[in-house]
Write a protein that holds these residues in place. Sequence first.
Motif, short mmCIF file in Angstrom:
data_model
loop_
_atom_site.label_atom_id
_atom_site.label_comp_id
_atom_site.label_asym_id
_atom_site.label_seq_id
_atom_site.Cartn_x
_atom_site.Cartn_y
_atom_site.Cartn_z
N LYS A 157 -45.97 -16.48 28.41
CA LYS A 157 -45.70 -17.49 27.37
C LYS A 157 -44.20 -17.78 27.37
O LYS A 157 -43.66 -18.16 28.41
CB LYS A 157 -46.22 -16.95 26.03
CG LYS A 157 -47.74 -16.80 26.03
CD LYS A 157 -48.28 -16.18 24.76
CE LYS A 157 -48.05 -14.68 24.72
NZ LYS A 157 -48.76 -14.04 23.57
N VAL A 158 -43.54 -17.66 26.24
CA VAL A 158 -42.07 -17.72 26.25
C VAL A 158 -41.63 -16.34 26.72
O VAL A 158 -41.65 -15.38 25.95
CB VAL A 158 -41.51 -18.04 24.86
CG1 VAL A 158 -39.99 -18.12 24.91
CG2 VAL A 158 -42.09 -19.35 24.34
N LEU A 183 -49.06 -21.33 28.44
CA LEU A 183 -48.75 -22.33 27.41
C LEU A 183 -49.21 -23.72 27.84
O LEU A 183 -48.70 -24.72 27.35
CB LEU A 183 -47.23 -22.35 27.15
CG LEU A 183 -46.62 -21.07 26.59
CD1 LEU A 183 -45.11 -21.19 26.50
CD2 LEU A 183 -47.20 -20.76 25.21
N CYS A 184 -50.18 -23.77 28.72
CA CYS A 184 -50.61 -25.04 29.31
C CYS A 184 -51.69 -25.73 28.49
O CYS A 184 -52.49 -25.09 27.79
CB CYS A 184 -51.13 -24.81 30.73
SG CYS A 184 -49.86 -24.22 31.87
N GLY A 185 -51.69 -27.08 28.60
CA GLY A 185 -52.81 -27.88 28.12
C GLY A 185 -53.68 -28.17 29.33
O GLY A 185 -54.73 -27.56 29.53
N ILE A 190 -47.28 -27.70 30.75
CA ILE A 190 -47.06 -27.16 29.41
C ILE A 190 -47.64 -28.11 28.36
O ILE A 190 -47.46 -29.33 28.43
CB ILE A 190 -45.56 -26.93 29.16
CG1 ILE A 190 -45.01 -25.90 30.16
CG2 ILE A 190 -45.32 -26.46 27.73
CD1 ILE A 190 -45.66 -24.54 30.06
N HIS A 191 -48.30 -27.54 27.37
CA HIS A 191 -48.94 -28.33 26.31
C HIS A 191 -47.89 -29.13 25.53
O HIS A 191 -46.84 -28.60 25.16
CB HIS A 191 -49.70 -27.39 25.37
CG HIS A 191 -50.69 -28.08 24.51
ND1 HIS A 191 -50.35 -28.98 23.51
CD2 HIS A 191 -52.05 -28.02 24.49
CE1 HIS A 191 -51.43 -29.42 22.92
NE2 HIS A 191 -52.50 -28.86 23.49
N GLY A 192 -48.21 -30.40 25.29
CA GLY A 192 -47.28 -31.26 24.55
C GLY A 192 -47.02 -30.74 23.13
O GLY A 192 -45.94 -30.93 22.57
N GLY A 193 -48.01 -30.08 22.54
CA GLY A 193 -47.82 -29.52 21.21
C GLY A 193 -46.79 -28.41 21.19
O GLY A 193 -46.06 -28.25 20.20
N PHE A 194 -46.71 -27.66 22.29
CA PHE A 194 -45.68 -26.62 22.35
C PHE A 194 -44.29 -27.24 22.45
O PHE A 194 -43.35 -26.77 21.81
CB PHE A 194 -45.91 -25.70 23.55
CG PHE A 194 -44.82 -24.70 23.74
CD1 PHE A 194 -44.71 -23.60 22.91
CD2 PHE A 194 -43.86 -24.89 24.73
CE1 PHE A 194 -43.68 -22.69 23.06
CE2 PHE A 194 -42.82 -23.98 24.88
CZ PHE A 194 -42.74 -22.89 24.05
N LEU A 195 -44.16 -28.32 23.22
CA LEU A 195 -42.87 -29.00 23.30
C LEU A 195 -42.47 -29.56 21.94
O LEU A 195 -41.29 -29.53 21.55
CB LEU A 195 -42.94 -30.13 24.33
CG LEU A 195 -43.21 -29.72 25.78
CD1 LEU A 195 -43.24 -30.96 26.68
CD2 LEU A 195 -42.20 -28.73 26.28
N ALA A 196 -43.46 -30.06 21.18
CA ALA A 196 -43.17 -30.56 19.83
C ALA A 196 -42.67 -29.44 18.93
O ALA A 196 -41.76 -29.64 18.12
CB ALA A 196 -44.43 -31.20 19.24
N ALA A 227 -41.86 -37.06 30.78
CA ALA A 227 -42.36 -36.52 32.05
C ALA A 227 -43.05 -35.20 31.76
O ALA A 227 -42.77 -34.54 30.76
CB ALA A 227 -41.20 -36.31 33.04
N PRO A 228 -43.99 -34.78 32.64
CA PRO A 228 -44.69 -33.52 32.42
C PRO A 228 -43.73 -32.32 32.53
O PRO A 228 -42.84 -32.31 33.38
CB PRO A 228 -45.73 -33.48 33.55
CG PRO A 228 -45.87 -34.90 34.01
CD PRO A 228 -44.51 -35.50 33.82
#
Length: 292
Positions: A157-158, A183-185, A190-196, A227-228
């Motif tokens: 994860k982190v 932490l992937c979608g 990486i899942h966009g929700g984690f970046l948020a 970008a991804p």
Amino acid sequence: MSSRLLSATRRHTSTLRLVSTPRSRHCILTPPSRAVSTTTDSASASVAADKPPFFRRTASVTGRILLFTALGFIMAAAPAYESARTILSPPDDAASLTMYTPEDDDAKAKEDYINSHPLVASLRADPDMIESRPHMKIPETWRKHNLTGGTLMGPGKVTVPPFSWSERSGKSYVQISHVGTDLCGHEGIIHGGFLATMLDEGLARCSFPVLPFNVGMTAKLEINYKAPAMANQYLVLRATTVNAEGRKAWVEGHIETLPTEEGQQPTVLATASALFISPRQASTMAKIYPVT
């Protein structure tokens, strides 16, 4: 007739015992039942004499109950006391840098790579930037219930607690993290929700120094994905406070890749803008929750 009476008398006499008294040489015929009863009564009296008084037994039992109750209370209160001590006397920024030890070779490799990167060296050379590891300031008993400090932290994860640098004036903020494959979608992304979540926390920390009592709550957050973000790479979050008025602060920022080669330009993965407001009860919140 006389012979029967004599026989009965002999049988009755044979059941009697001879007891001599110290003051007389006369013999007294005493039935066996009285001798047995006297012996039993003596034994009962001896047991009763050895038994402690009722109030002593009651005091002993009560004392043991109070002792074990006190010990149980102390053992149960110890974690709460430690948490309270950490809240009232939280570690400072310098101390947070020494509170993490890599748990395996992979984490140590990620830690060493960040520490040796040229960007880190330049941030550490800037006297206006204060370095810390914010998640390590969270009390250990709370950390496992914290999303980014506990749930999303660890192998896959982190990987290691993020490093951060905050400008003393609250103008800018930089954070470096490594994100793993858990932490992937979509697979490998990486899942966009984690970046948020990263942007929400990072931009908020940027605004803390300009808000009352260093406390801010998210009122608005807008994100644009560019970008991804691929798994198993290093990410850099950058934020800037663009305006501050009273209990409000406006912040802009983005997440980009960490260059792996000298001269390489980072790729911007997501941009964001946010409004943070310090609540009216900020003074109370600052006493209860540590500023991370």
